[in-house]
Design a protein around this motif. Structure first.
Motif, PDB file in Angstrom:
ATOM      1  N   VAL A   1       4.722  -3.924   2.855  1.00 35.65           N
ATOM      2  CA  VAL A   1       4.838  -2.466   2.806  1.00 35.65           C
ATOM      3  C   VAL A   1       3.543  -1.810   3.277  1.00 35.65           C
ATOM      4  CG1 VAL A   1       5.267  -0.474   1.331  1.00 35.65           C
ATOM      5  CG2 VAL A   1       6.514  -2.599   0.932  1.00 35.65           C
ATOM      6  N   ARG A   2       2.404  -2.303   2.793  1.00 36.29           N
ATOM      7  CA  ARG A   2       1.106  -1.721   3.161  1.00 36.29           C
ATOM      8  C   ARG A   2       0.925  -1.666   4.669  1.00 36.29           C
ATOM      9  NH1 ARG A   2      -3.791  -4.834   0.973  1.00 36.29           N
ATOM     10  NH2 ARG A   2      -4.906  -3.133   2.023  1.00 36.29           N
ATOM     11  N   PHE A   3       1.086  -2.812   5.300  1.00 37.06           N
ATOM     12  CA  PHE A   3       0.799  -2.889   6.725  1.00 37.06           C
ATOM     13  C   PHE A   3       1.998  -2.467   7.566  1.00 37.06           C
ATOM     14  CE2 PHE A   3      -2.173  -5.813   4.672  1.00 37.06           C
ATOM     15  CZ  PHE A   3      -3.372  -5.294   5.151  1.00 37.06           C
ATOM     16  N   GLY A   4       3.200  -2.657   7.021  1.00 37.22           N
ATOM     17  CA  GLY A   4       4.385  -2.236   7.749  1.00 37.22           C
ATOM     18  C   GLY A   4       4.480  -0.734   7.897  1.00 37.22           C
ATOM     19  N   LEU A   5       4.074   0.002   6.858  1.00 31.85           N
ATOM     20  CA  LEU A   5       4.111   1.463   6.920  1.00 31.85           C
ATOM     21  C   LEU A   5       2.833   2.038   7.518  1.00 31.85           C
ATOM     22  CD1 LEU A   5       5.799   2.368   3.507  1.00 31.85           C
ATOM     23  CD2 LEU A   5       6.849   2.241   5.773  1.00 31.85           C
ATOM     24  N   GLY A   6       1.808   1.202   7.636  1.00 32.26           N
ATOM     25  CA  GLY A   6       0.589   1.652   8.291  1.00 32.26           C
ATOM     26  C   GLY A   6      -0.385   2.386   7.397  1.00 32.26           C
ATOM     27  N   TYR A   7      -0.260   2.234   6.071  1.00 33.66           N
ATOM     28  CA  TYR A   7      -1.182   2.887   5.137  1.00 33.66           C
ATOM     29  C   TYR A   7      -1.805   1.819   4.244  1.00 33.66           C
ATOM     30  CZ  TYR A   7       1.148   7.180   6.624  1.00 33.66           C
ATOM     31  OH  TYR A   7       1.659   8.211   7.376  1.00 33.66           O
ATOM     32  N   SER A   8      -2.674   1.033   4.837  1.00 27.26           N
ATOM     33  CA  SER A   8      -3.228  -0.120   4.132  1.00 27.26           C
ATOM     34  C   SER A   8      -4.229   0.268   3.053  1.00 27.26           C
ATOM     35  CB  SER A   8      -3.894  -1.072   5.130  1.00 27.26           C
ATOM     36  OG  SER A   8      -4.927  -0.412   5.844  1.00 27.26           O
ATOM     37  N   HIS A   9      -4.653   1.550   3.017  1.00 25.17           N
ATOM     38  CA  HIS A   9      -5.613   1.963   1.993  1.00 25.17           C
ATOM     39  C   HIS A   9      -4.971   2.024   0.608  1.00 25.17           C
ATOM     40  CE1 HIS A   9      -3.556   5.680   3.095  1.00 25.17           C
ATOM     41  NE2 HIS A   9      -3.987   6.232   1.978  1.00 25.17           N
ATOM     42  N   VAL A  10      -3.637   2.058   0.550  1.00 19.78           N
ATOM     43  CA  VAL A  10      -2.932   2.002  -0.728  1.00 19.78           C
ATOM     44  C   VAL A  10      -2.474   0.562  -0.942  1.00 19.78           C
ATOM     45  CG1 VAL A  10      -0.983   2.847  -2.081  1.00 19.78           C
ATOM     46  CG2 VAL A  10      -2.177   4.392  -0.518  1.00 19.78           C
ATOM     47  N   HIS A  11      -2.840  -0.020  -2.073  1.00 18.65           N
ATOM     48  CA  HIS A  11      -2.629  -1.447  -2.283  1.00 18.65           C
ATOM     49  C   HIS A  11      -1.360  -1.784  -3.067  1.00 18.65           C
ATOM     50  CE1 HIS A  11      -6.919  -0.968  -1.425  1.00 18.65           C
ATOM     51  NE2 HIS A  11      -6.915  -2.220  -1.013  1.00 18.65           N
ATOM     52  N   ASP A  12      -0.911  -0.880  -3.927  1.00 20.22           N
ATOM     53  CA  ASP A  12       0.243  -1.186  -4.790  1.00 20.22           C
ATOM     54  C   ASP A  12       1.334  -0.146  -4.576  1.00 20.22           C
ATOM     55  OD1 ASP A  12       2.013  -1.912  -6.815  1.00 20.22           O
ATOM     56  OD2 ASP A  12       0.405  -2.493  -8.171  1.00 20.22           O
ATOM     57  N   TRP A  13       2.376  -0.535  -3.851  1.00 23.77           N
ATOM     58  CA  TRP A  13       3.448   0.384  -3.478  1.00 23.77           C
ATOM     59  C   TRP A  13       4.668   0.277  -4.379  1.00 23.77           C
ATOM     60  CZ3 TRP A  13       3.653   3.933   0.595  1.00 23.77           C
ATOM     61  CH2 TRP A  13       2.518   3.963   1.415  1.00 23.77           C
ATOM     62  N   THR A  14       4.820  -0.817  -5.060  1.00 26.35           N
ATOM     63  CA  THR A  14       6.084  -1.072  -5.756  1.00 26.35           C
ATOM     64  C   THR A  14       6.008  -0.863  -7.260  1.00 26.35           C
ATOM     65  OG1 THR A  14       5.544  -3.438  -5.917  1.00 26.35           O
ATOM     66  CG2 THR A  14       6.797  -2.720  -3.993  1.00 26.35           C
ATOM     67  N   GLY A  15       4.822  -0.614  -7.790  1.00 29.96           N
ATOM     68  CA  GLY A  15       4.678  -0.432  -9.226  1.00 29.96           C
ATOM     69  C   GLY A  15       5.242   0.894  -9.704  1.00 29.96           C
ATOM     70  N   GLY A  16       5.559   0.960 -10.997  1.00 25.31           N
ATOM     71  CA  GLY A  16       6.159   2.163 -11.562  1.00 25.31           C
ATOM     72  C   GLY A  16       5.235   2.967 -12.449  1.00 25.31           C
ATOM     73  N   PHE A  17       3.939   2.661 -12.439  1.00 22.12           N
ATOM     74  CA  PHE A  17       2.958   3.384 -13.255  1.00 22.12           C
ATOM     75  C   PHE A  17       2.197   4.314 -12.324  1.00 22.12           C
ATOM     76  CE2 PHE A  17      -0.211   2.484 -17.000  1.00 22.12           C
ATOM     77  CZ  PHE A  17      -0.015   3.785 -17.447  1.00 22.12           C
ATOM     78  N   ARG A  18       2.526   5.606 -12.363  1.00 23.35           N
ATOM     79  CA  ARG A  18       1.949   6.556 -11.416  1.00 23.35           C
ATOM     80  C   ARG A  18       2.052   7.976 -11.956  1.00 23.35           C
ATOM     81  NH1 ARG A  18       6.037   5.709  -6.385  1.00 23.35           N
ATOM     82  NH2 ARG A  18       4.783   3.810  -6.219  1.00 23.35           N
ATOM     83  N   ALA A  19       1.225   8.856 -11.434  1.00 21.87           N
ATOM     84  CA  ALA A  19       1.242  10.265 -11.827  1.00 21.87           C
ATOM     85  C   ALA A  19       1.058  11.116 -10.582  1.00 21.87           C
ATOM     86  CB  ALA A  19       0.139  10.553 -12.845  1.00 21.87           C
ATOM     87  N   TYR A  20       1.643  12.321 -10.598  1.00 19.87           N
ATOM     88  CA  TYR A  20       1.588  13.147  -9.393  1.00 19.87           C
ATOM     89  C   TYR A  20       1.857  14.609  -9.730  1.00 19.87           C
ATOM     90  CZ  TYR A  20       6.315  11.327 -10.073  1.00 19.87           C
ATOM     91  OH  TYR A  20       7.495  10.903 -10.638  1.00 19.87           O
ATOM     92  N   ALA A  21       1.411  15.467  -8.826  1.00 15.17           N
ATOM     93  CA  ALA A  21       1.658  16.899  -8.952  1.00 15.17           C
ATOM     94  C   ALA A  21       3.121  17.190  -8.634  1.00 15.17           C
ATOM     95  CB  ALA A  21       0.743  17.668  -8.002  1.00 15.17           C
ATOM     96  N   VAL A  22       3.702  18.162  -9.329  1.00 13.41           N
ATOM     97  CA  VAL A  22       5.138  18.433  -9.169  1.00 13.41           C
ATOM     98  C   VAL A  22       5.470  19.030  -7.806  1.00 13.41           C
ATOM     99  CG1 VAL A  22       5.531  18.699 -11.637  1.00 13.41           C
ATOM    100  CG2 VAL A  22       4.938  20.710 -10.257  1.00 13.41           C
ATOM    101  N   LYS A  23       4.460  19.483  -7.066  1.00 11.39           N
ATOM    102  CA  LYS A  23       4.755  20.063  -5.752  1.00 11.39           C
ATOM    103  C   LYS A  23       5.441  19.051  -4.840  1.00 11.39           C
ATOM    104  CE  LYS A  23       0.060  19.211  -3.943  1.00 11.39           C
ATOM    105  NZ  LYS A  23      -1.164  19.856  -3.403  1.00 11.39           N
ATOM    106  N   TYR A  24       5.203  17.763  -5.071  1.00  8.04           N
ATOM    107  CA  TYR A  24       5.845  16.760  -4.221  1.00  8.04           C
ATOM    108  C   TYR A  24       7.309  16.561  -4.591  1.00  8.04           C
ATOM    109  CZ  TYR A  24       1.301  16.152  -2.310  1.00  8.04           C
ATOM    110  OH  TYR A  24       0.113  16.418  -1.677  1.00  8.04           O
TER     111      TYR A  24
END
Length: 366
Positions: free
Chosen positions: A150-173
């Motif tokens: 996923v990291r290299f396939g999508l071209g955003y290698s600076h993010v290391h963990d794409w599949t985990g479910g522990f995350r927080a974000y602003a509601v604007k997204y």
């Protein structure tokens, strides 16, 4: 400000009350947020919903959404909608309910949100993070390799963990992406939501987490379906996935002409390969321009000609030095009877060269 913690559940009766107690204890130390706890349950047959309803009698900040099982993505999206429309969330935090995510790490997420991050990802794959030591080697490979694809396939290698479910974000997204996210019902929702947020300019920060294997219940992931959906998403949305598909078509052209000019006309394999490669390169340039790198599409005729010449130059240099060189080396060492095997090896090496040059030079960011 309001922080809504979304907890998607399915058959988590042994875990959910333990988790909620730990979260309530942690919330007492979060002074500048009003915390709400939203359990999104898919009518768990083990009675998870019944436990939550009993819990609500003494915890007025705990909410329950119940609906038929439609997959993790649909559950999270329902939770987002309720968090925004009913609980007036400013930020959303989501985590698994199987006790694999440590509530004590929430402080690190909030600290990053307060520092200006739009999207905070709990990462198992950065310094300070980890996956369970008791996992079998096959599961470790599955997890690490899956994230790397996923990291290299999508071209955003600076993010290391794409599949985990522990995350927080602003509601604007949520507001920006809610319509697009209707298409993703399963675990690939996690990848798609993060990917699309990044495309919209989200500032992503990772915090290390220790992922703990569940003690009760069973994992809900169906590996075969999960792998298929991840590969499909990366293939259709990532530049590298599209590059591979374009390259696959070019490979058919190259390989077909190689065989035709070698077997039917009798040219040496090296010359036959150069002819096939020239045709494949022309096809690849045009397909990459209108599809793979369409966000950086070359439109003007003058630039098209210049970039096509540059594309031929870099591609042919790779063909001559890497692909054809591999064929020549193989023939010298082992004879020409296995020329097609040498061709396959050279093609694999050429892929790495081509994608690097195409993305960094031909279609570099404007």
């Amino acid at each position: 400000m309001n922080l809504v913690i979304i907890l998607p559940t399915y058959n988590e009766r042994e875990n959910i009350e333990i988790l909620l107690d730990a979260l309530h204890k942690k919330a007492k130390n979060i002074a500048h947020y009003t915390c709400y706890f939203l359990v999104v349950d898919d009518f768990s047959p083990d009675g998870t919903g019944k436990i939550i309803r009993a819990y609500q009698k003494t915890h007025k900040d705990t909410y329950l959404l119940e609906k038929k099982k439609e997959g993790l993505g649909k559950a999270i999206l329902r939770g987002m909608e309720y968090a925004v429309d009913t609980l007036h969330a400013d930020f959303i935090l989501q985590m698994d309910c199987d006790l694999s995510h440590d509530p004590d790490r929430i402080s690190a997420f909030i600290q990053e949100l307060d520092s200006g991050a739009d999207f905070v990802v709990g990462s198992r794959y950065i310094k300070g993070g980890s996956i369970p030591s008791n996992w079998g080697i096959h599961r470790k490979i599955f997890s690490v390799v899956g994230n790397a694809i996923v990291r290299f396939g999508l071209g955003y290698s600076h993010v290391h963990d794409w599949t985990g479910g522990f995350r927080a974000y602003a509601v604007k997204y949520y507001f920006k992406l809610k319509d697009q996210m209707e298409a993703y019902g399963g675990y690939v929702f996690q990848i798609a939501f993060l990917h699309k947020a990044i495309q919209m300019g989200a500032q992503v920060v990772e915090v290390p987490i220790h992922f703990t294997d569940r003690k009760f219940g069973h994992s809900k992931i169906a590996p075969a379906e999960y792998i298929k959906n991840v590969l499909l998403y990366v293939g259709m949305n990532g530049s590298f996935g599209k590059f591979l598909m374009v390259g696959g078509f070019g490979f058919v052209i190259n390989a077909g002409l190689l065989v035709v000019f070698r077997e039917w006309i009798g040219l040496p394999p090296t010359i036959a390969n150069l002819i096939g490669a020239a045709a494949a390169i022309f096809s690849n340039f045009n397909l990459n321009n209108i599809w793979t790198f369409k966000d950086k599409k070359i439109n003007s005729f003058g630039m098209y000609v210049a970039k096509l010449a540059q594309f031929y130059g870099t591609s042919l240099s790779g063909v001559v030095l890497i692909q054809t060189g591999t064929i020549a080396l193989g023939m010298k060492l082992f004879g020409d009877s296995q020329y097609f095997i040498y061709f396959l090896v050279g093609t694999g090496l050429l892929l790495i060269w081509n994608y690097t040059v195409y993305s960094k030079v031909i279609w570099k960011k404007k």
